[in-house]
Design a protein around this motif. Structure first.
Motif, PDB file in Angstrom:
ATOM      1  N   MET A  59       0.833  -1.191   0.000  1.00 55.50           N
ATOM      2  CA  MET A  59       0.000   0.000   0.000  1.00 55.50           C
ATOM      3  C   MET A  59       0.876   1.253   0.000  1.00 55.50           C
ATOM      4  O   MET A  59       1.875   1.333   0.709  1.00 55.50           O
TER       5      MET A  59
ATOM      6  N   PHE B 136       0.163   5.623   0.043  1.00 51.68           N
ATOM      7  CA  PHE B 136      -0.861   6.633   0.247  1.00 51.68           C
ATOM      8  C   PHE B 136      -0.353   7.983  -0.243  1.00 51.68           C
ATOM      9  O   PHE B 136       0.827   8.297  -0.122  1.00 51.68           O
TER      10      PHE B 136
ATOM     11  N   LEU C 275      -5.912  12.822   3.314  1.00 51.11           N
ATOM     12  CA  LEU C 275      -5.649  11.709   2.423  1.00 51.11           C
ATOM     13  C   LEU C 275      -6.343  11.928   1.090  1.00 51.11           C
ATOM     14  O   LEU C 275      -7.547  12.205   1.048  1.00 51.11           O
TER      15      LEU C 275
ATOM     16  N   THR D 120      -5.526   5.950  -1.860  1.00 52.57           N
ATOM     17  CA  THR D 120      -4.700   4.784  -1.570  1.00 52.57           C
ATOM     18  C   THR D 120      -4.358   4.106  -2.884  1.00 52.57           C
ATOM     19  O   THR D 120      -5.253   3.850  -3.704  1.00 52.57           O
TER      20      THR D 120
ATOM     21  N   TYR E  51       4.471  -1.274  12.729  1.00 57.38           N
ATOM     22  CA  TYR E  51       3.333  -0.348  12.839  1.00 57.38           C
ATOM     23  C   TYR E  51       3.696   1.101  12.561  1.00 57.38           C
ATOM     24  O   TYR E  51       2.934   1.996  12.867  1.00 57.38           O
ATOM     25  N   GLU E  52       4.856   1.345  11.999  1.00 59.02           N
ATOM     26  CA  GLU E  52       5.204   2.702  11.619  1.00 59.02           C
ATOM     27  C   GLU E  52       4.497   3.090  10.331  1.00 59.02           C
ATOM     28  O   GLU E  52       4.077   2.246   9.545  1.00 59.02           O
ATOM     29  N   GLN E  53       4.387   4.402  10.136  1.00 56.42           N
ATOM     30  CA  GLN E  53       3.927   4.938   8.856  1.00 56.42           C
ATOM     31  C   GLN E  53       4.949   6.005   8.473  1.00 56.42           C
ATOM     32  O   GLN E  53       5.136   6.977   9.190  1.00 56.42           O
ATOM     33  N   TYR E  54       5.573   5.794   7.315  1.00 55.19           N
ATOM     34  CA  TYR E  54       6.660   6.667   6.899  1.00 55.19           C
ATOM     35  C   TYR E  54       6.186   7.615   5.809  1.00 55.19           C
ATOM     36  O   TYR E  54       5.390   7.239   4.947  1.00 55.19           O
ATOM     37  N   PHE E  55       6.715   8.818   5.861  1.00 54.45           N
ATOM     38  CA  PHE E  55       6.356   9.837   4.885  1.00 54.45           C
ATOM     39  C   PHE E  55       7.569  10.246   4.059  1.00 54.45           C
ATOM     40  O   PHE E  55       8.699  10.316   4.565  1.00 54.45           O
ATOM     41  N   GLY E  56       7.287  10.512   2.793  1.00 55.03           N
ATOM     42  CA  GLY E  56       8.314  11.062   1.931  1.00 55.03           C
ATOM     43  C   GLY E  56       8.586  12.514   2.273  1.00 55.03           C
ATOM     44  O   GLY E  56       7.880  13.110   3.090  1.00 55.03           O
TER      45      GLY E  56
END
Lengths: 113, 110
Positions: A31, A33, A45, A48, A100-105
């Motif tokens: 996935m 986003f 958001l 997806t 459980y991390e969510q990484y951002f560019g």
């Protein structure tokens, strides 16, 4: 952790034109986003993007305006079409990581004149 | 529809003081995130809170989660200028999508 790069980092575009933003991840992810952050605002958001299927758009965002491609498990593009000054924002891609991390560019800062 | 509310939206503090940022959310979720954003930069992950009663601390920041009250707090202890930034909480739904709070712009004055 996932390392995410985006291109371009910033751009200034004229009204009515389109810009394609690229997001590259250093590992395969199911996935991805796409988020938008309008000036001085929080993140919202857009959609997806799953590899091998159509992107799923959130309320207020449509495919004709924000077409998304997801050709493989490490790459996605977001196009901002027929731009207006209201599209001036930071666009960020994000991926979930292990633990459980969510990484951002780093984001793409778009200014539409 | 999941809604996430943060308060305050703006916080001006003196160095050395303590303060708490609150994050309320409207529907059940088991994951709550705190991020920091410096001007012109992307999001830096601070904490991921996974369960009721979770508490995490890093330096002068401590985050907690009460899933029954649908409330998370980010506590700042003895603030320093370097903590000046915008702080966001975000709640994850079943599809790994994040809904963000409005952000708290923190200014720490000497």
């Amino acid at each position: 952790s996932a390392v995410i790069s985006q291109k371009p980092s910033r751009d200034i575009c004229q009204r009515g034109t389109s810009l394609t933003i690229q997001c590259q991840v250093d590992s395969q992810v199911t996935m991805m986003f796409w988020y938008r952050q309008q000036p001085g605002q929080s993140l919202t958001l857009i959609a997806t993007a799953n590899q091998g299927s159509e992107a799923t758009y959130e309320s207020g965002f449509v495919i004709d305006k924000f077409p998304i491609s997801r050709p493989n498990l490490t790459f996605s593009t977001l196009t901002v079409s027929n731009m207006s000054p209201e599209d001036s924002s930071i666009y960020l891609c994000s991926v979930p990581g292990g633990g459980y991390e969510q990484y951002f560019g780093p984001g793409t800062r778009l200014t539409v004149t | 529809e999941l809604k996430v509310e943060q308060n305050p939206l703006f916080l001006s503090m003196q160095e050395g003081k303590n303060y708490t940022i609150y994050c309320n959310y409207s529907t059940t979720s088991d994951r709550l995130y705190w991020y920091r954003q410096d001007p012109g930069k992307s999001l830096e992950s601070l904490f991921v809170l996974l369960s009721n009663g979770a508490v995490k601390q890093e330096g002068r920041l401590m985050a907690s989660l009460d899933t029954k009250a649908r409330l998370s707090t980010l506590h700042i202890t003895a603030a320093v200028h370097d903590l000046s930034a915008t702080y966001f909480c975000a709640v994850e739904d079943a599809g790994n999508m994040l809904t963000f709070g409005g952000g708290t712009r923190l200014m720490v004055k000497p």
